[in-house]
Design a protein around this motif. Structure first.
Motif, short mmCIF file in Angstrom:
data_model
loop_
_atom_site.label_atom_id
_atom_site.label_comp_id
_atom_site.label_asym_id
_atom_site.label_seq_id
_atom_site.Cartn_x
_atom_site.Cartn_y
_atom_site.Cartn_z
N MET A 135 91.38 45.14 -107.91
CA MET A 135 91.04 45.16 -106.49
C MET A 135 92.31 45.02 -105.64
O MET A 135 93.15 44.17 -105.92
CB MET A 135 90.08 44.02 -106.17
N GLU A 187 94.88 43.94 -102.77
CA GLU A 187 95.01 42.66 -102.10
C GLU A 187 94.41 42.69 -100.70
O GLU A 187 93.82 41.72 -100.24
CB GLU A 187 96.48 42.25 -102.05
N LEU A 219 90.64 42.34 -100.94
CA LEU A 219 90.30 40.97 -101.31
C LEU A 219 90.50 40.04 -100.13
O LEU A 219 89.67 39.16 -99.85
CB LEU A 219 91.15 40.52 -102.50
N ARG A 258 87.62 40.38 -97.73
CA ARG A 258 86.41 39.70 -98.19
C ARG A 258 86.48 38.21 -97.90
O ARG A 258 85.49 37.60 -97.48
CB ARG A 258 86.21 39.95 -99.70
N PRO A 267 85.13 35.03 -103.19
CA PRO A 267 85.50 35.69 -104.46
C PRO A 267 86.65 35.00 -105.17
O PRO A 267 87.72 35.58 -105.39
CB PRO A 267 85.88 37.11 -104.00
N TRP A 268 86.44 33.74 -105.55
CA TRP A 268 87.49 32.98 -106.22
C TRP A 268 87.94 33.60 -107.54
O TRP A 268 89.15 33.65 -107.81
CB TRP A 268 87.05 31.53 -106.43
N PRO A 269 87.02 34.07 -108.41
CA PRO A 269 87.48 34.66 -109.68
C PRO A 269 88.39 35.87 -109.48
O PRO A 269 89.39 36.04 -110.19
CB PRO A 269 86.17 35.05 -110.38
N GLU A 270 88.05 36.72 -108.49
CA GLU A 270 88.88 37.88 -108.21
C GLU A 270 90.26 37.46 -107.71
O GLU A 270 91.28 38.07 -108.05
CB GLU A 270 88.21 38.81 -107.19
N GLN A 284 92.25 36.24 -110.68
CA GLN A 284 92.71 37.36 -111.49
C GLN A 284 93.86 38.10 -110.82
O GLN A 284 94.85 38.49 -111.45
CB GLN A 284 91.55 38.32 -111.75
N ASN A 285 93.75 38.26 -109.48
CA ASN A 285 94.80 38.93 -108.72
C ASN A 285 96.11 38.17 -108.79
O ASN A 285 97.19 38.75 -108.96
CB ASN A 285 94.34 39.10 -107.26
#
Length: 311
Positions: A1, A3, A6, A9, A24-27, A30-31
């Motif tokens: 995704m 930046e 993200l 969002r 969207p903490w997991p994303e 991961q980022n």
């Protein structure tokens, strides 16, 4: 995704005062792990993970301390339009407040606004009557994006009408003189800046569906009627249909208005009852095609339907 996506969002959820678990903490994690420039933030994440507490526990504790110090009955939320401009609302922090559920923004109102933005020609240069406007999200979004000629907000509960009036002024609009009696001080401070949105004629009407007469409705003359989340109780359904029948004959030219009703199907029996009562009243209906944009609903897709009624 990307930046930027993200970040958007996070921004939308923050401005709309969404609950922290919906972010969207997991994303984000991961980022940060995959980005070559995020070593410092990754180190911070590792430090949180090395403790017994979850990464957000400390933040929740801080928020709890603040809430315990001073309990507030409302908050301000910002819903970003496709243009990037916000719809700013003062909302209740409780689902039921002051004896009404009308002081919060419901999912059907968000869906109806998204559909309206995608179908702006329905509202452009026309007189729109909204039934059960609540605190005003759908109407304000339409007035900012769809260029109606006249927009009539309506509700019945006095607390809702007061909050609705404040939110309209908070978004830079000026109401027609004499349409409301009470505007809170903070809204009055906004009136001097309310110069950008002068094209729509805005009216707030106190409308009791059970006692309104055809003569009273004759003054409104709507081209379009909309409502969100007003189909949730059998008694309300019957009163609503009765008023729609009065509205069908209230136009001077006898041309009935277009009607769009959005609602979340929480109880299928209530939905089927609404359809059955429409048929008894001789009102045809059809489900509008699903809209493609999801500007406001990022976390969930509730079971919302928009019906077009032919009165």
């Amino acid at each position: 995704m990307a930046e930027g996506e993200l970040g958007t969002r996070f921004q939308r959820r923050f401005l709309a005062a969404r609950q922290l678990p919906s972010f969207p903490w997991p994303e984000l994690e991961q980022n940060l792990r995959t980005s070559p420039d995020s070593s410092l933030l990754v180190d911070i994440l590792h430090k949180h993970e090395s403790t017994a507490a979850e990464p957000l526990d400390e933040l929740y504790d801080m928020l709890a301390d603040i809430l315990n110090e001073e309990e507030s009955t409302r908050c301000y939320k910002n819903y970003l339009l496709p243009t990037g401009e916000p719809v700013t609302l003062s909302e209740s922090v409780a689902i039921i407040s002051g004896g009404t559920t009308g002081l919060v923004t419901w999912d059907a109102a968000l869906h109806l606004a998204e559909w309206a933005i995608e179908n702006s020609a329905v509202f452009s240069n026309r007189t729109v009557l909204e039934l059960g406007s609540g605190i005003g999200f759908t109407g304000i979004a339409i007035c900012k994006t769809c260029k109606p000629k006249t927009y009539i907000f309506s509700d019945y509960h006095h607390c809702v009408l007061k909050q609705l009036t404040e939110n309209i002024c908070l978004n830079g609009f000026v109401l027609e003189p004499g349409t409301t009696q009470h505007i809170q001080k903070e809204s009055q401070g906004q009136e001097a800046e309310a110069t950008h949105y002068q094209n729509p004629k805005l009216i707030v009407a106190e409308l009791d569906w059970g006692s309104v007469t055809e003569k009273q409705l004759l003054d409104l003359q709507p081209d379009v009627i909309i409502a969100a989340d007003v189909v949730y109780d059998p008694e309300i359904i019957l009163v609503l249909i009765g008023m729609l029948q009065k509205l069908s004959t209230s136009r001077a030219d006898r041309k009935p208005p277009e009607v769009y009703i959005a609602f979340t199907i929480r109880n299928p029996d209530t939905y089927h009852l609404f359809q059955a009562e429409l048929e008894k009243a001789g009102i045809r209906w059809q489900i509008t095609p699903a809209h493609s944009n999801t500007v406001f609903l990022c976390d969930m897709q509730p079971n919302v339907t928009i019906l077009q009624l032919f009165i």
